[in-house]
Motif scaffolding. Sequence first.
Motif, short mmCIF file in Angstrom:
data_model
loop_
_atom_site.label_atom_id
_atom_site.label_comp_id
_atom_site.label_asym_id
_atom_site.label_seq_id
_atom_site.Cartn_x
_atom_site.Cartn_y
_atom_site.Cartn_z
N LEU A 5 0.85 -1.19 0.00
CA LEU A 5 0.00 0.00 0.00
C LEU A 5 0.89 1.24 0.00
N ILE A 6 0.70 2.10 -1.01
CA ILE A 6 1.34 3.42 -0.97
C ILE A 6 0.46 4.30 -0.11
N VAL A 7 0.97 4.70 1.04
CA VAL A 7 0.15 5.43 1.99
C VAL A 7 0.13 6.93 1.67
N THR A 8 1.29 7.50 1.37
CA THR A 8 1.34 8.93 1.06
C THR A 8 2.66 9.27 0.38
N THR A 9 2.66 10.32 -0.43
CA THR A 9 3.92 10.88 -0.92
C THR A 9 4.15 12.23 -0.27
#
Lengths: 446, 446
Positions: free
Chosen positions: B299-303
């Motif tokens: 899961l990409i949570v945030t950039t």
Amino acid sequence: MISETRRTAQLRKAAGEIFQAALDAANPRVAIQRHLQRDGEKLLVNGAIYDLGQGRVYVVGAGKASAAMAAAVEEILGDRVSDGVVVVKDGHSLPLQRIRVHEASHPVPDARGVHGTAAILALLAETRAEDLVIVLISGGGSALLPAPVEGTHLTEKQAVTRELLACGAAIEEINAVRKHCSRLKGGQLARAVQPASCLTVALSDVIGDPLDVIASGPTVPDPTTYQDALGVLRRYELQDRIPASIWRHLERGARGEQPETPKAGEACFEKAHHLIVGNNLQSLLAAQERAARLEFRTLIVTTALQGESREAARALSAFLLEIRRSGIPIPPPACLLFGGETTVTVRGKGKGGRNQELALAGAIAIAGAEDLVIFSAGTDGSDGPTDAAGAVADGETWARAKAAGLDPLRALEDNDSYHFFQGLGDLITTGPTLTNVMDVTLLLAG
Amino acid sequence: MISETRRTAQLRKAAGEIFQAALDAANPRVAIQRHLQRDGEKLLVNGAIYDLGQGRVYVVGAGKASAAMAAAVEEILGDRVSDGVVVVKDGHSLPLQRIRVHEASHPVPDARGVHGTAAILALLAETRAEDLVIVLISGGGSALLPAPVEGTHLTEKQAVTRELLACGAAIEEINAVRKHCSRLKGGQLARAVQPASCLTVALSDVIGDPLDVIASGPTVPDPTTYQDALGVLRRYELQDRIPASIWRHLERGARGEQPETPKAGEACFEKAHHLIVGNNLQSLLAAQERAARLEFRTLIVTTALQGESREAARALSAFLLEIRRSGIPIPPPACLLFGGETTVTVRGKGKGGRNQELALAGAIAIAGAEDLVIFSAGTDGSDGPTDAAGAVADGETWARAKAAGLDPLRALEDNDSYHFFQGLGDLITTGPTLTNVMDVTLLLAG
């Protein structure tokens, strides 16, 4: 006053519905009925079966939700309940049929709590091996079940906790000391329940649902010792700052002159079972289901939201802005769900709560963005020393506030989130919900 | 020294591979070749077509990655490149065929930067309508392209920036002033490119990839005005603290006596196109793909990770512990991906960087937990004033440190993460990568 755009208004309405689903799941009656069912002379507990035909059923407990939990148990077991005592916070009692309700002071314990605890111990003195004792535990239970060890007074115990808090001791360290100054905490209630069976039914208001922390774990093994408790007091150099009676008690315990708190594997836990009927995660799962039915893409991000409210707000706003920008972690229409409990370091003179301050800092961070909503509220219906549970903010809050003569930056600086949202009509008010599974924060992007 | 358990060692190895995939995606050569292809006399740019047969191709640019980007363009276009000038940070140059490389000082600009900028402007003075100018932009480009307005000196511009930083002005406010003290920033390079076509190719080192912020947006419209710049200086009461030459320049501009920075819709943007060939998100997507191939749930949570490093570490650790506890937001084997850039408020006397400090605070928070790994590193290969890119920590780091005579709490207090991880052999070192798409932080639960 500028009114919200239509889509934003829809999002705000949806947030309210989604939060209501979280509240419903944490409702003590609903939570207990989901896990406990009666089938004639049998009590079914998540697959386990208790035979009610063999002995008596007692109900004891403490916590803000324990009267509501007791009402649910009476509804299920009716006249099979022989007797019971629960201690609740002032104003949290309900009329019950067979279980006695004691009110006491919270968060600072008082003599009424000591009396309630004595009533529970008197009741448990009668138990026999064929009996079942149902222990109802919820947030606040620790303060509502004061039982100072012999030779010490309630105010002396409180002095110790105060000193530990003031020197920045960790909650685990504070609990190691507190459990060894109490006759009930740290598994000792399980000893009092013997020889009966012990079924603990808990509503969790602690991140991660550690059973030894919720209400100071009266029915679970205590991993800490008298030595640990003394070690904590020495580490913070509190030997001379705490009452001598407490220090003597701990030293006697460390010398083996009085019994330790019960440890894992001890006999008193052989007939003890535990069940968490409600917690933040179960509420978030219910909220997620509702959000999905409202056709949002959903993600439960964490049930461990903590830290300074305005800092958390900054991180959450970054989430929202990124959803708008790149659809990460999920594209709109999106509903991200967070649980936990943040804290406010009060610097100003205003009025507010952690959820309201989070919403205010969020409103500043997302000012001008389209169709983004931040909704944050406590599941117990209260947020700080206010009559609100929380507040709702969106990308248009900043502009509406300016038009109404309210200054978001100044309100944040003065910790005055309550009056800010009151002025906008954006407070969330539920009244006391008689439950507590921490806070729920919803981020919606339309 | 205690060695890691086998599963934890596997997780650490996997984290290294996943980070490498993020680096590969941010490699200027790879990034540019993914978006620019040559087909005979045509240059294909994400679907758009430039006819190379009509005019000349010039390449200009500035930033830490611009020599590596220029090399990639030469590889694609070969002798179709007529001429070019790029300005890079000292030590970031590469041997090129047709494009000239100027080295200059960063982050504090110097006279060599001014000369490099002059070379670019001289080159652009020759352009004709049938020409194509490729502008290569990457992090650091702003400091490397100094072009003080007439009648002012480089050091005077720097003094203004310093004053604005010192009084806590927001980055948008600082940029409004800087753009109006420069002959290139805020879209003015696009004017210089006229009448040629202008293709900006950017590697983004800024959260959200705002084109007007990366390298101060030399080829995009500037929404701010001379009036805005004066307003910022008045708001912070800097009238008397900045050089008189700058104040006079801004006042002349506000009176309309010299041209504004170009605004949206102006002619100079009619033939201007922009392309972000690499950013944090593209790197995280590549890393996510690698993690999935290694059979992690991802899961990409945030950039948009930001804030104080140790606070971010606390939030990230809560994520990891929750995955272990309840499988939220995804169950193990899990890889959560975060991008962004945190900051360290230095209070101690040690040596370290934001990624190393994040890993250290994380190691403390997850001490004792099984098979959890925190990996954090800068994609430019550097982290603070150290030769490391970051560090890796896990649930066993605390115990290994203690066994090695290292004190995690003291190291954190002293901002001494570098020596802590050096002692454990847990630094991440890549050397300069000649790129920068901010930091990558990986959380792995086995």
